[in-house]
Design a protein around this motif. Structure first.
Motif, PDB file in Angstrom:
ATOM      1  N   ILE A  30      -6.222  -3.931  -5.469  1.00  0.00           N
ATOM      2  CA  ILE A  30      -4.775  -3.978  -5.212  1.00  0.00           C
ATOM      3  C   ILE A  30      -4.192  -5.271  -5.786  1.00  0.00           C
ATOM      4  CG2 ILE A  30      -3.010  -4.186  -3.402  1.00  0.00           C
ATOM      5  CD1 ILE A  30      -4.814  -2.309  -1.677  1.00  0.00           C
ATOM      6  N   MET A  31      -4.894  -6.369  -5.572  1.00  0.00           N
ATOM      7  CA  MET A  31      -4.401  -7.660  -6.064  1.00  0.00           C
ATOM      8  C   MET A  31      -4.412  -7.729  -7.586  1.00  0.00           C
ATOM      9  SD  MET A  31      -3.271  -9.035  -3.445  1.00  0.00           S
ATOM     10  CE  MET A  31      -2.778 -10.587  -4.199  1.00  0.00           C
ATOM     11  N   SER A  32      -5.212  -6.890  -8.243  1.00  0.00           N
ATOM     12  CA  SER A  32      -5.237  -6.873  -9.709  1.00  0.00           C
ATOM     13  C   SER A  32      -4.094  -6.046 -10.289  1.00  0.00           C
ATOM     14  CB  SER A  32      -6.583  -6.340 -10.209  1.00  0.00           C
ATOM     15  OG  SER A  32      -6.667  -4.941 -10.002  1.00  0.00           O
ATOM     16  N   LEU A  33      -3.381  -5.309  -9.453  1.00  0.00           N
ATOM     17  CA  LEU A  33      -2.239  -4.514  -9.919  1.00  0.00           C
ATOM     18  C   LEU A  33      -1.051  -5.439 -10.195  1.00  0.00           C
ATOM     19  CD1 LEU A  33      -2.590  -1.515  -7.438  1.00  0.00           C
ATOM     20  CD2 LEU A  33      -3.203  -1.547  -9.863  1.00  0.00           C
ATOM     21  N   PRO A  34      -0.120  -5.014 -11.036  1.00  0.00           N
ATOM     22  CA  PRO A  34       0.984  -5.885 -11.441  1.00  0.00           C
ATOM     23  C   PRO A  34       1.756  -6.540 -10.293  1.00  0.00           C
ATOM     24  CG  PRO A  34       1.041  -3.826 -12.679  1.00  0.00           C
ATOM     25  CD  PRO A  34      -0.044  -3.695 -11.658  1.00  0.00           C
ATOM     26  N   ASP A  35       2.025  -5.792  -9.237  1.00  0.00           N
ATOM     27  CA  ASP A  35       2.794  -6.336  -8.119  1.00  0.00           C
ATOM     28  C   ASP A  35       2.000  -6.323  -6.813  1.00  0.00           C
ATOM     29  OD1 ASP A  35       5.170  -6.851  -9.632  1.00  0.00           O
ATOM     30  OD2 ASP A  35       5.545  -4.687  -9.638  1.00  0.00           O
ATOM     31  N   GLY A  36       0.673  -6.293  -6.900  1.00  0.00           N
ATOM     32  CA  GLY A  36      -0.163  -6.313  -5.703  1.00  0.00           C
ATOM     33  C   GLY A  36       0.197  -5.201  -4.741  1.00  0.00           C
ATOM     34  N   TYR A  37       0.406  -5.562  -3.483  1.00  0.00           N
ATOM     35  CA  TYR A  37       0.729  -4.572  -2.452  1.00  0.00           C
ATOM     36  C   TYR A  37       2.117  -3.950  -2.659  1.00  0.00           C
ATOM     37  CZ  TYR A  37      -3.441  -5.758   0.155  1.00  0.00           C
ATOM     38  OH  TYR A  37      -4.751  -5.931   0.541  1.00  0.00           O
ATOM     39  N   SER A  38       2.954  -4.584  -3.471  1.00  0.00           N
ATOM     40  CA  SER A  38       4.293  -4.053  -3.759  1.00  0.00           C
ATOM     41  C   SER A  38       4.304  -3.126  -4.967  1.00  0.00           C
ATOM     42  CB  SER A  38       5.273  -5.207  -3.982  1.00  0.00           C
ATOM     43  OG  SER A  38       5.380  -5.971  -2.801  1.00  0.00           O
ATOM     44  N   THR A  39       3.154  -2.911  -5.586  1.00  0.00           N
ATOM     45  CA  THR A  39       3.070  -2.016  -6.737  1.00  0.00           C
ATOM     46  C   THR A  39       3.408  -0.592  -6.303  1.00  0.00           C
ATOM     47  OG1 THR A  39       1.349  -3.361  -7.774  1.00  0.00           O
ATOM     48  CG2 THR A  39       1.547  -1.080  -8.535  1.00  0.00           C
ATOM     49  N   VAL A  40       4.339   0.014  -7.016  1.00  0.00           N
ATOM     50  CA  VAL A  40       4.705   1.405  -6.746  1.00  0.00           C
ATOM     51  C   VAL A  40       3.756   2.291  -7.540  1.00  0.00           C
ATOM     52  CG1 VAL A  40       6.499   3.171  -6.963  1.00  0.00           C
ATOM     53  CG2 VAL A  40       7.121   0.815  -6.319  1.00  0.00           C
ATOM     54  N   ILE A  41       3.120   3.206  -6.818  1.00  0.00           N
ATOM     55  CA  ILE A  41       2.205   4.132  -7.487  1.00  0.00           C
ATOM     56  C   ILE A  41       2.906   5.465  -7.673  1.00  0.00           C
ATOM     57  CG2 ILE A  41       0.082   3.029  -6.732  1.00  0.00           C
ATOM     58  CD1 ILE A  41      -0.099   5.013  -4.476  1.00  0.00           C
TER      59      ILE A  41
END
Length: 170
Positions: free
Chosen positions: A47-58
């Motif tokens: 999750i932390m590796s995603l562009p916006d972490g926990y705020s990343t919209v999937i």
């Protein structure tokens, strides 16, 4: 239903943030509680590796995540809910090899000190269960793996066929 968490084979994720997908069914949870659940479910790092972490919209259905990542998000949901009864409905059927160890650790965190009802066809998943229930045309057989291998023709045949299939080579 407040006493039960379910992890399904086919995880459905909403077109929303990772955090809101974990909080589904537990909307009052704090960010810290979500992160703690994600860490136990072994999904915090990805999750932390995603562009916006926990705020990343999937995307709808979690199309941007692997099967194992979606499954760990689902496990984080169940960990956050902390229900005393866990139903795993073929939850390990679509495990990809690169996520298997993380999923095993996540399932261990989820099921610790819980009553677990597991619906499964994978021997690796059920072999160590305290009690296995075999349904055969309305008849029910119960026991451990070793007991059922001796007493249930349906179960022992199923295991034999699974082992033969696993050893099949081309």
């Amino acid at each position: 239903m407040s006493q039960i968490s379910v992890v399904f084979q086919n995880v459905y994720l909403f077109a929303d943030t990772i955090e809101n997908n974990i909080k589904f069914g537990m909307s009052e949870a704090s960010h810290e509680q979500v992160v703690a659940a994600a860490k136990k479910a072994c999904c915090h790092d990805f999750i932390m590796s995603l562009p916006d972490g926990y705020s990343t919209v999937i995307g709808e259905g979690g199309a941007t995540l692997s099967g194992g990542e979606k499954q760990r998000i689902s496990i984080a949901r169940a960990i956050l809910k902390d229900a005393p009864i866990i139903i795993l409905d073929e939850a390990t059927a679509n495990v990809d090899p690169e996520n298997e160890d993380k999923l095993t650790a996540a399932f261990d965190a989820l099921t610790d000190n819980k009553t677990v009802i597991m619906i499964a066809h994978r021997l690796k998943t059920i072999r160590n269960a305290d009690k296995i229930v075999v349904l055969d045309g309305g008849a029910i057989s119960c026991g451990t793996h070793d007991e059922l291998m001796k007493t249930s023709a349906k179960y022992s045949n199923f295991i034999r066929l699974r082992e033969e299939a696993a050893n099949w080579k081309m």
